[in-house]
Design a protein around this motif. Structure first.
Motif, PDB file in Angstrom:
ATOM      1  N   TYR A  92       0.837  -1.207   0.000  1.00  0.00           N
ATOM      2  CA  TYR A  92       0.000   0.000   0.000  1.00  0.00           C
ATOM      3  C   TYR A  92       0.868   1.252   0.000  1.00  0.00           C
ATOM      4  O   TYR A  92       0.623   2.210  -0.749  1.00  0.00           O
ATOM      5  CB  TYR A  92      -0.913  -0.028   1.225  1.00  0.00           C
ATOM      6  N   GLU A 146      -7.910  -4.471  -1.179  1.00  0.00           N
ATOM      7  CA  GLU A 146      -9.172  -4.080  -1.816  1.00  0.00           C
ATOM      8  C   GLU A 146     -10.332  -4.236  -0.837  1.00  0.00           C
ATOM      9  O   GLU A 146     -11.223  -3.378  -0.761  1.00  0.00           O
ATOM     10  CB  GLU A 146      -9.420  -4.943  -3.055  1.00  0.00           C
ATOM     11  N   SER A 167     -10.590  -1.504   1.378  1.00  0.00           N
ATOM     12  CA  SER A 167     -10.816  -0.231   0.668  1.00  0.00           C
ATOM     13  C   SER A 167      -9.603   0.683   0.723  1.00  0.00           C
ATOM     14  O   SER A 167      -9.728   1.912   0.738  1.00  0.00           O
ATOM     15  CB  SER A 167     -12.044   0.496   1.247  1.00  0.00           C
ATOM     16  N   VAL A 169      -8.169   0.651  -5.023  1.00  0.00           N
ATOM     17  CA  VAL A 169      -9.279   0.370  -5.949  1.00  0.00           C
ATOM     18  C   VAL A 169      -8.679   0.184  -7.336  1.00  0.00           C
ATOM     19  O   VAL A 169      -7.558   0.628  -7.617  1.00  0.00           O
ATOM     20  CB  VAL A 169     -10.311   1.519  -5.962  1.00  0.00           C
ATOM     21  N   ARG A 205      -5.138   1.673  -7.894  1.00  0.00           N
ATOM     22  CA  ARG A 205      -5.007   3.061  -7.473  1.00  0.00           C
ATOM     23  C   ARG A 205      -5.203   3.130  -5.961  1.00  0.00           C
ATOM     24  O   ARG A 205      -6.217   2.654  -5.440  1.00  0.00           O
ATOM     25  CB  ARG A 205      -6.070   3.906  -8.177  1.00  0.00           C
ATOM     26  N   VAL A 238      -6.077   4.531  -2.281  1.00  0.00           N
ATOM     27  CA  VAL A 238      -6.966   5.523  -1.681  1.00  0.00           C
ATOM     28  C   VAL A 238      -6.143   6.282  -0.647  1.00  0.00           C
ATOM     29  O   VAL A 238      -5.429   5.679   0.159  1.00  0.00           O
ATOM     30  CB  VAL A 238      -8.176   4.848  -1.011  1.00  0.00           C
ATOM     31  N   TYR A 239      -6.233   7.606  -0.680  1.00  0.00           N
ATOM     32  CA  TYR A 239      -5.388   8.406   0.206  1.00  0.00           C
ATOM     33  C   TYR A 239      -5.628   8.036   1.684  1.00  0.00           C
ATOM     34  O   TYR A 239      -6.771   7.799   2.102  1.00  0.00           O
ATOM     35  CB  TYR A 239      -5.644   9.888  -0.009  1.00  0.00           C
ATOM     36  N   VAL A 268      -8.395   9.375   4.033  1.00  0.00           N
ATOM     37  CA  VAL A 268      -9.739   8.811   3.906  1.00  0.00           C
ATOM     38  C   VAL A 268      -9.755   7.336   4.295  1.00  0.00           C
ATOM     39  O   VAL A 268     -10.532   6.899   5.147  1.00  0.00           O
ATOM     40  CB  VAL A 268     -10.260   8.974   2.455  1.00  0.00           C
ATOM     41  N   ALA A 269      -8.848   6.562   3.660  1.00  0.00           N
ATOM     42  CA  ALA A 269      -8.872   5.110   3.834  1.00  0.00           C
ATOM     43  C   ALA A 269      -8.557   4.680   5.267  1.00  0.00           C
ATOM     44  O   ALA A 269      -9.271   3.866   5.861  1.00  0.00           O
ATOM     45  CB  ALA A 269      -7.885   4.463   2.866  1.00  0.00           C
TER      46      ALA A 269
END
Length: 332
Positions: free
Chosen positions: A22, A55, A58, A61, A71, A73-74, A77-78
């Protein structure tokens, strides 16, 4: 990887390889599959499995235009979403734990109430003399190993005959009896004769200046205690509470350790010589005549002569009986 960060990653439900994959995507969103696979292999992990987990969490994605392209997720947020999920889970667990704690508290209170009621049920007061005699006789008949007693009274004719009959039957069954009487009991001729008879039958008898209560403990499982100190006329308590019985046994042992052993008539407690005491002590340790003689630096003949004199004075027929009587007389 820093220890604090490793703990954070584990709390979020990630493994170090998953975190590194990640992180690599965050630092380089165009990282190739080969580059990511190399990172996974370096941590002994499988890239496909790591991607599936990322995935599911989350954290990554797939690109809508290029499904093979991942891609990230920042983290603002994640990771916050993961943290919120964990927080909700902990809140639910905390709620369940509070409920469990309430249930356990209620159960503990119910048990305490039951225990108090149970302990009370194990204390039965008996005031009728005939019923008291019947209950004691029943407990004596059921005794199998040992009876302990505080006996703060003297004996009369009828009482003595009844006591002798019961003691003879009890000791004949092999039940060990240890009793503590008052020193004053020895001042009464009939009572003194009874105690010497009792000791001769194999009971262990001691005397003491005073006793706190009249009681009998049967096999460490039941006890009879006078309701009012030394006066049996006010009834007694039949005790079956193991906690109370343990306390009564401890009380008995404390008095027993300080009480004076009874010796047979005509045999003063201090009537053995130093050499006889030493021989008895070594005899109790299981030593043979020659070993005793060697230890005391005397002849075997001296040891055997002393033993023969002790046999004659105590009426013993063998070493075991001599040891038992020597203990009862307070010589050991």
């Amino acid at each position: 990887m820093r220890n604090w960060r490793l703990r954070v990653i584990e709390e979020l439900g990630l493994t170090p390889p998953q975190w590194e994959v990640y992180r690599a995507l965050l630092w380089n969103p165009r990282a190739s599959r080969e580059e990511l696979a190399e990172i996974a292999r370096a941590h002994g992990s499988d890239l496909d499995a790591d991607i599936v987990h990322l995935e599911f969490a989350s954290l990554v994605v797939r690109s809508s235009s290029t499904p093979s392209q991942l891609r990230p997720v920042y983290p603002q947020v994640a990771l916050q979403r993961l943290l919120d999920q964990k927080w909700d889970l902990h809140e639910e667990e905390a709620k369940q734990l509070r409920h469990v704690n309430e249930e356990l508290t209620e159960f503990a209170e119910e048990f305490s109430e039951h225990r108090r009621a149970y302990e009370i049920s194990l204390l039965n007061e008996v005031t009728d003399p005939a019923e008291m005699t019947s209950r004691v006789n029943e407990l004596v008949r059921e005794a199998k190993s040992e009876i302990l007693s505080f006996v703060p009274n003297t004996f009369s004719g009828a009482t003595l005959e009844h006591a002798r009959a019961g003691d003879r039957e009890l000791l004949g069954r092999g039940v060990r009896a240890r009793s503590i009487y008052l020193d004053a009991t020895l001042e009464d001729t009939a009572s003194r004769q009874y105690l010497h008879w009792l000791a001769a039958q194999g009971a262990f008898v001691r005397t003491t200046p005073s006793l706190p209560v009249r009681m009998i403990v049967f096999d460490g499982s039941a006890a009879v205690v006078s309701r009012r100190a030394l006066d049996p006329g006010h009834g007694a308590l039949i005790v079956q509470s193991q906690g109370l019985i343990a306390a009564l046994v401890s009380l008995f042992e404390a008095y027993w350790s300080r009480a004076t052993p009874l010796t047979p008539s005509g045999i003063p407690r201090d009537s053995i010589t130093t050499i006889e005491h030493d021989i008895l002590t070594l005899l109790a340790q299981g030593m043979k005549d020659d070993a005793i003689a060697h230890r005391l630096d005397v002849s075997v003949r001296t040891v055997r002569r002393a033993l023969n004199q002790l046999y004659e004075r105590t009426g013993s027929e063998n070493r075991f009986e001599l040891g038992v009587k020597a203990t009862r007389y307070g010589w050991l």
